[in-house]
Scaffold this active site. Structure first.
Site, PDB file in Angstrom:
ATOM      1  N   ASP A   1       0.849  -1.201   0.000  1.00 57.83           N
ATOM      2  CA  ASP A   1       0.000   0.000   0.000  1.00 57.83           C
ATOM      3  C   ASP A   1       0.889   1.258   0.000  1.00 57.83           C
ATOM      4  O   ASP A   1       0.382   2.378  -0.115  1.00 57.83           O
ATOM      5  CB  ASP A   1      -1.008  -0.002   1.154  1.00 57.83           C
ATOM      6  CG  ASP A   1      -0.358  -0.060   2.526  1.00 57.83           C
ATOM      7  OD1 ASP A   1       0.872  -0.263   2.601  1.00 57.83           O
ATOM      8  OD2 ASP A   1      -1.088   0.098   3.525  1.00 57.83           O
ATOM      9  N   SER A   2       2.238   1.072   0.046  1.00 58.57           N
ATOM     10  CA  SER A   2       3.175   2.162  -0.230  1.00 58.57           C
ATOM     11  C   SER A   2       2.917   2.716  -1.635  1.00 58.57           C
ATOM     12  O   SER A   2       3.410   3.801  -1.970  1.00 58.57           O
ATOM     13  CB  SER A   2       4.622   1.676  -0.099  1.00 58.57           C
ATOM     14  OG  SER A   2       4.817   0.493  -0.850  1.00 58.57           O
TER      15      SER A   2
ATOM     16  N   ASP B   1      -0.870  -6.190  -0.163  1.00 56.65           N
ATOM     17  CA  ASP B   1      -1.284  -5.530   1.084  1.00 56.65           C
ATOM     18  C   ASP B   1      -2.792  -5.342   1.113  1.00 56.65           C
ATOM     19  O   ASP B   1      -3.400  -4.939   0.110  1.00 56.65           O
ATOM     20  CB  ASP B   1      -0.636  -4.134   1.176  1.00 56.65           C
ATOM     21  CG  ASP B   1       0.578  -4.094   2.082  1.00 56.65           C
ATOM     22  OD1 ASP B   1       0.843  -5.086   2.797  1.00 56.65           O
ATOM     23  OD2 ASP B   1       1.272  -3.047   2.081  1.00 56.65           O
TER      24      ASP B   1
ATOM     25  N   LYS C   1      -1.231  -9.467   2.953  1.00 55.56           N
ATOM     26  CA  LYS C   1      -0.520  -8.992   4.146  1.00 55.56           C
ATOM     27  C   LYS C   1      -1.397  -7.963   4.842  1.00 55.56           C
ATOM     28  O   LYS C   1      -2.029  -7.135   4.178  1.00 55.56           O
ATOM     29  CB  LYS C   1       0.829  -8.376   3.767  1.00 55.56           C
ATOM     30  CG  LYS C   1       1.605  -7.815   4.974  1.00 55.56           C
ATOM     31  CD  LYS C   1       3.068  -7.540   4.651  1.00 55.56           C
ATOM     32  CE  LYS C   1       3.331  -6.271   3.898  1.00 55.56           C
ATOM     33  NZ  LYS C   1       2.866  -5.037   4.604  1.00 55.56           N
TER      34      LYS C   1
ATOM     35  N   GLU D   1      -1.671  -5.423   8.648  1.00 55.31           N
ATOM     36  CA  GLU D   1      -0.918  -4.840   9.767  1.00 55.31           C
ATOM     37  C   GLU D   1      -1.589  -5.143  11.108  1.00 55.31           C
ATOM     38  O   GLU D   1      -2.813  -5.012  11.234  1.00 55.31           O
ATOM     39  CB  GLU D   1      -0.795  -3.319   9.566  1.00 55.31           C
ATOM     40  CG  GLU D   1      -0.017  -2.947   8.296  1.00 55.31           C
ATOM     41  CD  GLU D   1       0.095  -1.445   8.084  1.00 55.31           C
ATOM     42  OE1 GLU D   1      -0.332  -0.670   8.963  1.00 55.31           O
ATOM     43  OE2 GLU D   1       0.612  -1.045   7.026  1.00 55.31           O
TER      44      GLU D   1
ATOM     45  N   GLU E   1       8.877  -4.166  10.842  1.00 53.26           N
ATOM     46  CA  GLU E   1       9.267  -2.860  10.303  1.00 53.26           C
ATOM     47  C   GLU E   1       9.748  -1.933  11.404  1.00 53.26           C
ATOM     48  O   GLU E   1       9.052  -1.740  12.415  1.00 53.26           O
ATOM     49  CB  GLU E   1       8.078  -2.223   9.551  1.00 53.26           C
ATOM     50  CG  GLU E   1       8.396  -0.827   9.027  1.00 53.26           C
ATOM     51  CD  GLU E   1       7.416  -0.291   7.993  1.00 53.26           C
ATOM     52  OE1 GLU E   1       6.649  -1.090   7.426  1.00 53.26           O
ATOM     53  OE2 GLU E   1       7.428   0.917   7.767  1.00 53.26           O
TER      54      GLU E   1
HETATM   55  N1  LIG Z   1       8.718   4.927  -0.269  1.00 51.65           N
HETATM   56  C1  LIG Z   1       8.269   4.293   0.807  1.00 51.65           C
HETATM   57  N2  LIG Z   1       9.115   3.498   1.499  1.00 51.65           N
HETATM   58  C2  LIG Z   1       8.702   2.834   2.617  1.00 51.65           C
HETATM   59  O1  LIG Z   1       9.523   2.090   3.208  1.00 51.65           O
HETATM   60  C3  LIG Z   1       7.350   2.986   3.033  1.00 51.65           C
HETATM   61  C4  LIG Z   1       6.500   3.818   2.260  1.00 51.65           C
HETATM   62  N3  LIG Z   1       6.982   4.456   1.176  1.00 51.65           N
HETATM   63  N4  LIG Z   1       5.199   3.993   2.593  1.00 51.65           N
HETATM   64  C5  LIG Z   1       4.619   3.178   3.633  1.00 51.65           C
HETATM   65  C6  LIG Z   1       5.585   2.929   4.706  1.00 51.65           C
HETATM   66  C7  LIG Z   1       5.985   4.154   5.491  1.00 51.65           C
HETATM   67  N5  LIG Z   1       7.318   3.790   5.923  1.00 51.65           N
HETATM   68  C8  LIG Z   1       8.184   4.604   6.657  1.00 51.65           C
HETATM   69  C9  LIG Z   1       8.166   5.953   6.464  1.00 51.65           C
HETATM   70  C10 LIG Z   1       9.037   6.773   7.178  1.00 51.65           C
HETATM   71  C11 LIG Z   1       9.934   6.207   8.073  1.00 51.65           C
HETATM   72  C12 LIG Z   1      10.889   7.090   8.819  1.00 51.65           C
HETATM   73  O2  LIG Z   1      11.056   8.222   8.452  1.00 51.65           O
HETATM   74  N6  LIG Z   1      11.536   6.577   9.860  1.00 51.65           N
HETATM   75  C13 LIG Z   1      12.530   7.300  10.644  1.00 51.65           C
HETATM   76  C14 LIG Z   1      12.470   6.807  12.077  1.00 51.65           C
HETATM   77  C15 LIG Z   1      13.133   7.770  12.998  1.00 51.65           C
HETATM   78  C16 LIG Z   1      13.221   7.239  14.436  1.00 51.65           C
HETATM   79  O3  LIG Z   1      12.175   6.917  15.055  1.00 51.65           O
HETATM   80  O4  LIG Z   1      14.337   7.138  14.936  1.00 51.65           O
HETATM   81  C17 LIG Z   1      13.933   7.025  10.075  1.00 51.65           C
HETATM   82  O5  LIG Z   1      14.736   7.934  10.092  1.00 51.65           O
HETATM   83  O6  LIG Z   1      14.193   5.912   9.599  1.00 51.65           O
HETATM   84  C18 LIG Z   1       9.953   4.830   8.240  1.00 51.65           C
HETATM   85  C19 LIG Z   1       9.078   4.027   7.527  1.00 51.65           C
HETATM   86  C20 LIG Z   1       7.694   2.514   5.375  1.00 51.65           C
HETATM   87  N7  LIG Z   1       6.864   2.401   4.211  1.00 51.65           N
HETATM   88  C1  LIG Z   2       7.234  -1.398   3.284  1.00 52.25           C
HETATM   89  C2  LIG Z   2       6.451  -2.639   3.054  1.00 52.25           C
HETATM   90  C3  LIG Z   2       6.693  -3.689   4.075  1.00 52.25           C
HETATM   91  C4  LIG Z   2       4.980  -2.337   2.902  1.00 52.25           C
HETATM   92  O1  LIG Z   2       4.138  -2.682   3.690  1.00 52.25           O
HETATM   93  C5  LIG Z   2       4.573  -1.555   1.732  1.00 52.25           C
HETATM   94  O2  LIG Z   2       5.368  -1.399   0.772  1.00 52.25           O
HETATM   95  O3  LIG Z   2       3.436  -1.081   1.727  1.00 52.25           O
HETATM   96 MG   LIG Z   3       2.280  -1.664   3.433  1.00 46.26          MG
END
Ligand SMILES: Nc1nc(=O)c2c([nH]1)NC[C@@H]1CN(c3ccc(C(=O)N[C@@H](CCC(=O)O)C(=O)O)cc3)CN21
Ligand SMILES: CC(C)C(=O)C(=O)O
Ligand SMILES: [Mg+2]
Length: 275
Positions: A44-45, A83, A113, A115, A182
């Site tokens: 769903d990304s 998803d 899948k 959540e 994740e």
């Molecule tokens: N392009 C894309 N990649 C992805 O992996 C993804 C999506 N979209 N859309 C749905 C979700 C959203 N996701 C995400 C989005 C942002 C972070 C993020 O910015 N994480 C911070 C965490 C910081 C912290 O708590 O320390 C990081 O810096 O990694 C993580 C997963 C994973 N998924």
């Molecule tokens: C990041 C993965 C695990 C996902 O759920 C997605 O692409 O939507």
């Molecule tokens: Mg997803």
């Protein structure tokens, strides 16, 4: 080599690592399948990387079916997981089974899948009982963004770490064939991976998971709205695309493209009669 939910479980028993990448269209699916990746996730990304939403909340069943069906036409050997979008499984177990069935019948997914851990145990069990394989997804569950208050690493405190372990056990008990972890600390993901018999597929969960998953536009350097710490650019395809678009623009404007080899011939006499 055909990948199935059965070969997934066998891979863990044999200690073989599993690969998963997202795809949302036919052409990309063919490339991923041809590269020998074990599984494709129609994530769903899609909402972020294809449709341009800031999150995954607005993605619909119709969006997922449309893209999953396209991907299904491009694959031969990969296991195809789709998803379940936000609110297609949360309101009732009935909704969950009906919508999982649609992703399989209309989207041609091999598995779905969804959540959630402990709170989704009954839902997962009901879908599995309908002969639809389920992959779990715990830790950072992006459909809960408005409940979490942002995308943050999960399972850091003592209670949160215990909750993640409980979630993993619940997903396994419910009959899931695998579970995505994740954004959880690597040492916690290792502990979860040791605890359960089904493969763990990590994204921001360290090297001790049984497999890894990434969004393909992230790993190709094609998506720049945000860059989680877990993303590695295996190529700079975004840069290559920009260079090609600029070269096309320049050649058309300079009258260099199309050249003779890109054009079709007709007898001069036919054109003369048009004057
Ligand atoms: N392009 C894309 N990649 C992805 O992996 C993804 C999506 N979209 N859309 C749905 C979700 C959203 N996701 C995400 C989005 C942002 C972070 C993020 O910015 N994480 C911070 C965490 C910081 C912290 O708590 O320390 C990081 O810096 O990694 C993580 C997963 C994973 N998924
Ligand atoms: C990041 C993965 C695990 C996902 O759920 C997605 O692409 O939507
Ligand atoms: Mg997803």
């Amino acid at each position: 080599m055909k990948n199935t939910v059965v070969t997934f479980k066998e891979a863990k028993a044999k200690g073989e690592k599993l690969t998963m990448l997202t795809a949302y269209d036919y052409s990309t699916a063919k490339l991923v399948d041809g590269a020998g990746i074990n599984s494709i996730l129609v994530g769903d990304s899609l909402g972020n990387v294809v449709l341009g939403y800031p999150d995954t909340i607005s993605v619909t069943m119709e969006d997922m079916i449309h893209h999953c069906a396209a991907v299904s036409r491009g694959i031969k050997d990969t296991l195809l997981i789709c998803d379940m979008p936000f609110m297609s499984y949360q309101a009732s177990v009935y909704d969950a089974v009906v919508n999982a069935g649609r992703l399989m019948k209309e989207g041609r997914a091999h598995a779905v899948k969804l959540e959630g851990g402990v709170e989704m145990e009954e839902t997962i069990r009901a879908i599995v009982n309908a002969s639809i394989p389920v992959c779990g997804h715990i830790g950072l569950t992006p459909q809960s963004i408005n409940a979490f208050g942002g995308f943050k690493v999960q399972g850091k405190g003592e209670a949160a770490a215990q909750k993640l372990l409980d979630d993993a056990r619940a997903v396994e008990r419910a009959g899931a064939f695998a579970v995505v972890l994740e954004c959880v600390p690597a040492a916690l993901a290792k502990r979860v991976t040791e605890e359960i018999s089904i493969p763990t597929i990590g994204i921001g969960a360290g090297a001790d998971c049984d497999g890894q998953v990434l969004v393909y536009q992230d790993m190709l350097g094609m998506f720049t709205d945000f860059k989680p710490k877990f993303v590695k650019h295996f190529a700079n395809v975004g840069q290559i695309m920009t260079e090609a678009f600029k070269a096309y623009d320049a050649e058309v404007k300079a009258g260099e493209f199309p050249a003779a080899e890109h054009t079709y011939k007709i007898d001069d006499s036919i054109i003369e009669k048009l004057y």
